[in-house]
Structures are given as C-alpha cells and as structure tokens.
Design a protein around this motif. Structure first.
Motif, mmCIF file in Angstrom:
data_model
loop_
_atom_site.group_PDB
_atom_site.id
_atom_site.type_symbol
_atom_site.label_atom_id
_atom_site.label_comp_id
_atom_site.label_asym_id
_atom_site.label_seq_id
_atom_site.Cartn_x
_atom_site.Cartn_y
_atom_site.Cartn_z
ATOM 1 N N LEU A 5 0.774 -1.191 -0.076
ATOM 2 C CA LEU A 5 -0.040 -0.023 0.018
ATOM 3 C C LEU A 5 0.764 1.299 -0.050
ATOM 4 N N SER A 7 -0.292 5.016 0.699
ATOM 5 C CA SER A 7 -1.219 5.820 1.066
ATOM 6 C C SER A 7 -0.772 7.369 1.478
ATOM 7 N N ASN A 9 -2.507 8.714 3.737
ATOM 8 C CA ASN A 9 -2.967 8.957 5.335
ATOM 9 C C ASN A 9 -2.789 8.001 6.033
ATOM 10 N N ASP A 11 -4.733 6.399 8.366
ATOM 11 C CA ASP A 11 -5.947 5.474 8.948
ATOM 12 C C ASP A 11 -5.778 4.428 7.659
ATOM 13 N N THR A 12 -5.732 4.768 6.415
ATOM 14 C CA THR A 12 -5.920 3.727 5.651
ATOM 15 C C THR A 12 -4.671 2.777 5.454
ATOM 16 N N TYR A 13 -3.520 3.242 6.158
ATOM 17 C CA TYR A 13 -2.210 2.649 6.279
ATOM 18 C C TYR A 13 -2.377 1.715 7.300
ATOM 19 N N GLY A 15 -5.295 0.437 8.851
ATOM 20 C CA GLY A 15 -6.365 -0.397 8.420
ATOM 21 C C GLY A 15 -5.697 -1.596 7.590
ATOM 22 N N MET A 16 -4.840 -1.307 6.522
ATOM 23 C CA MET A 16 -4.213 -2.345 5.736
ATOM 24 C C MET A 16 -3.351 -2.977 6.540
ATOM 25 N N THR A 51 -4.269 5.040 -2.574
ATOM 26 C CA THR A 51 -5.306 5.865 -2.496
ATOM 27 C C THR A 51 -5.571 6.807 -3.649
ATOM 28 N N ASP A 79 -10.037 6.307 0.105
ATOM 29 C CA ASP A 79 -9.341 6.304 1.490
ATOM 30 C C ASP A 79 -10.659 6.540 2.450
ATOM 31 N N ARG A 80 -10.391 6.663 3.902
ATOM 32 C CA ARG A 80 -11.516 7.015 4.439
ATOM 33 C C ARG A 80 -12.448 7.972 4.479
ATOM 34 N N ILE A 90 -15.273 0.134 0.584
ATOM 35 C CA ILE A 90 -13.686 -0.536 1.029
ATOM 36 C C ILE A 90 -13.936 -2.282 1.141
#
Length: 102
Positions: A5, A7, A9, A11-13, A15-16, A51, A79-80, A90
């Motif tokens: 990934l 990203s 941000n 948050d996405t990082y 989560g992944m 993203t 992303d979020r 997602i």
C-alpha cells in the motif's frame, strides 16, 4: 505475490496493516515517485494499492508507471473520506479482490 500500500493518510495505512498488507504513507510528489520506484523493484510484490488521491493529484506519475510495466498491478482504492460511494465500499472491494470477508 504480495500486496503493498502507498497511502496519503495514516488511517488507511493502519487499516491495511491490520489486514497484513505492508505499506508506506507519503504526501509529496517526490515521495510518491520514490515509493513507487522502490516497490516496483521488488519482484515479490504483485499488487500495489494506491489511495485515490494520488490518481487525482498525480495522474501523470501513475499513468507513466502503468504504461511502462505490466507487473505489479496498480490499483486505486478510496480512503476513509471515500468518493461518494456506498459506506461499505472498501470492505466489499477487498472481499471481491482477495476473497476474504473482513
């Protein structure tokens, strides 16, 4: 083959990472280019998740890498903040892509 990934941000990082996908958070054009060059030199990476912000802000970089290489596959994900799609986009996207229900 692994997924990776890139990203814009944390948050996405995060989560992944919880899903077992390695990655990096970048914000600037040069950082994105360096991250892509690094991951594209790794033959074990088959899918690079980006993203959607990168596709909107730096389409020239993304398109160049897509045209020059067949592998790995570059996929843009929301992303979020989303893109106006359904709430669970997602989750359903990941479920369809890798066959795992989160």
């Amino acid at each position: 083959m692994k997924m990776y990934l890139i990203s814009d941000n944390v948050d996405t990082y995060t989560g992944m990472r919880l899903a077992g996908v390695d990655g990096v958070v970048v914000h600037e054009r040069d950082e994105l280019k360096k991250a892509l060059e690094k991951v594209l030199s790794d033959p074990t990476v088959g899918i690079v998740l980006l993203t959607e912000k990168f596709g909107q802000e730096f389409p020239d970089i993304i398109d160049t890498f897509r045209l020059e290489r067949k592998m790995p596959l570059l996929i843009e994900i929301p992303d979020r903040h989303g893109t106006g799609r359904q709430k669970d986009f997602i989750t359903s996207y990941i479920t369809e892509a890798i066959g795992l229900k989160l």
